[in-house]
Design a protein around this motif. Structure first.
Motif, PDB file in Angstrom:
ATOM      1  N   LEU A  17       0.613  -1.307  -0.112  1.00  0.00           N
ATOM      2  CA  LEU A  17       0.076   0.194  -0.330  1.00  0.00           C
ATOM      3  C   LEU A  17       1.024   1.199  -0.358  1.00  0.00           C
ATOM      4  N   CYS A  18       2.243   1.073   1.090  1.00  0.00           N
ATOM      5  CA  CYS A  18       2.884   2.535   0.538  1.00  0.00           C
ATOM      6  C   CYS A  18       3.476   2.859  -0.609  1.00  0.00           C
ATOM      7  N   SER A  19       4.180   1.470  -1.291  1.00  0.00           N
ATOM      8  CA  SER A  19       4.903   2.004  -2.594  1.00  0.00           C
ATOM      9  C   SER A  19       3.326   1.896  -3.985  1.00  0.00           C
ATOM     10  N   ILE A  20       1.829   1.833  -3.771  1.00  0.00           N
ATOM     11  CA  ILE A  20       1.262   2.442  -4.666  1.00  0.00           C
ATOM     12  C   ILE A  20       0.919   3.613  -4.529  1.00  0.00           C
ATOM     13  N   ALA A 120       8.859   5.394   7.241  1.00  0.00           N
ATOM     14  CA  ALA A 120       7.806   5.262   8.081  1.00  0.00           C
ATOM     15  C   ALA A 120       8.375   3.114   7.324  1.00  0.00           C
ATOM     16  N   ALA A 121       8.967   3.625   5.502  1.00  0.00           N
ATOM     17  CA  ALA A 121       9.000   2.025   5.118  1.00  0.00           C
ATOM     18  C   ALA A 121       9.341   0.862   5.652  1.00  0.00           C
ATOM     19  N   PRO A 122      11.316   1.294   5.856  1.00  0.00           N
ATOM     20  CA  PRO A 122      12.032   0.776   6.613  1.00  0.00           C
ATOM     21  C   PRO A 122      11.478  -0.028   7.763  1.00  0.00           C
ATOM     22  N   LEU A 123      11.095   0.735   8.765  1.00  0.00           N
ATOM     23  CA  LEU A 123      10.310   0.761  10.221  1.00  0.00           C
ATOM     24  C   LEU A 123       9.330  -0.771  10.345  1.00  0.00           C
ATOM     25  N   LEU A 124       9.098  -0.777   8.853  1.00  0.00           N
ATOM     26  CA  LEU A 124       7.397  -1.362   8.759  1.00  0.00           C
ATOM     27  C   LEU A 124       8.049  -2.701   8.073  1.00  0.00           C
ATOM     28  N   GLY A 125       9.494  -2.663   7.223  1.00  0.00           N
ATOM     29  CA  GLY A 125      10.122  -4.330   6.938  1.00  0.00           C
ATOM     30  C   GLY A 125      10.524  -4.915   8.061  1.00  0.00           C
ATOM     31  N   ILE A 168      10.600   0.976  -1.023  1.00  0.00           N
ATOM     32  CA  ILE A 168      10.457   1.736  -1.341  1.00  0.00           C
ATOM     33  C   ILE A 168      10.466   2.848  -0.541  1.00  0.00           C
ATOM     34  N   ALA A 169      12.111   2.982   0.273  1.00  0.00           N
ATOM     35  CA  ALA A 169      11.874   4.231   1.296  1.00  0.00           C
ATOM     36  C   ALA A 169      13.215   5.181   0.587  1.00  0.00           C
TER      37      ALA A 169
END
Length: 212
Positions: A17-20, A120-125, A168-169
């Motif tokens: 969802l973040c990538s989109i 946030a993307a690295p933290l979600l990963g 993503i990040a």
């Protein structure tokens, strides 16, 4: 790719969802921050030429406002002089500054969201990887009969989340920095345009009567 998404588990769906969202924001900002749409290079000279001998009509000012972001700022200054012929230079500068702040706010739209995704993307990963590791070690038999090959495969699958988060990040952060620099450059152009227009428009202001 679909098999990787399936293997990574549910934590990868927030990353998708973040990538989109990041891709949509980048496309939208590229469209909205184009030079002709924000600050056409010859617009200030054209406005000065048109208003060299007299102030324009309301229709011309409205057309200028719809021209671009810079046009909206210039139209605000023209309206201030038309509405108040005895306007002071300080009041005219304040009108330009108010219009400029509103314009910059529109130019910065969605940039905070893009920056948040980049952070946030690295933290979600990492969260997805930790959850995957917990599930892997929690499913191992306590008797010690673990298969090292299966364990290594499970760990590599869990790391998909971290890799995807970084994928993503990194571009999101690069685009965020690029758009931020673009907005700063446009902000400087708006300030310089207002600085040129103030003395030009003050020629049409009616001098205030001084007290005896």
């Amino acid at each position: 790719m679909f098999s990787i998404i399936q293997a990574a588990g549910w934590p990868i769906w927030p990353l998708l969802l973040c990538s989109i969202a990041a891709m949509a924001l980048v496309i939208e900002r590229f469209t909205s921050l184009r030079g002709p749409k924000v600050a056409p290079p010859t617009l200030v000279d054209e406005v000065i030429s048109v208003t060299r001998s007299s102030l324009p009509s309301a229709d011309v000012v409205n057309k200028l406002e719809r021209n671009s972001v810079l046009g909206g700022v210039l139209a605000r200054g023209l309206r201030a002089v038309i509405a108040e012929p005895r306007i002071t230079e300080e009041a005219l500068r304040e009108a330009f500054e108010a219009a400029g702040r509103a314009a910059v706010h529109r130019l910065e739209r969605y940039l905070n969201t893009l920056g948040t995704i980049a952070s946030a993307a690295p933290l979600l990963g990492l969260l997805g990887t930790v959850i995957g590791m917990i599930e892997i070690f929690g499913s191992q038999a306590p008797t010690g009969g673990n298969n090292p090959v299966l364990l290594a495969h499970g760990i590599s699958v869990a790391l998909y989340n971290t890799a995807f988060g970084l994928i993503i990040a990194i571009p999101s952060l690069m685009f965020y920095r690029y758009f931020r620099g673009l907005v700063d450059a446009y902000t400087l152009e708006l300030e310089q345009a207002a600085h040129r227009m103030v003395p030009h428009l003050m020629r049409f202001a009616v001098p205030r009567a001084t007290a005896a």
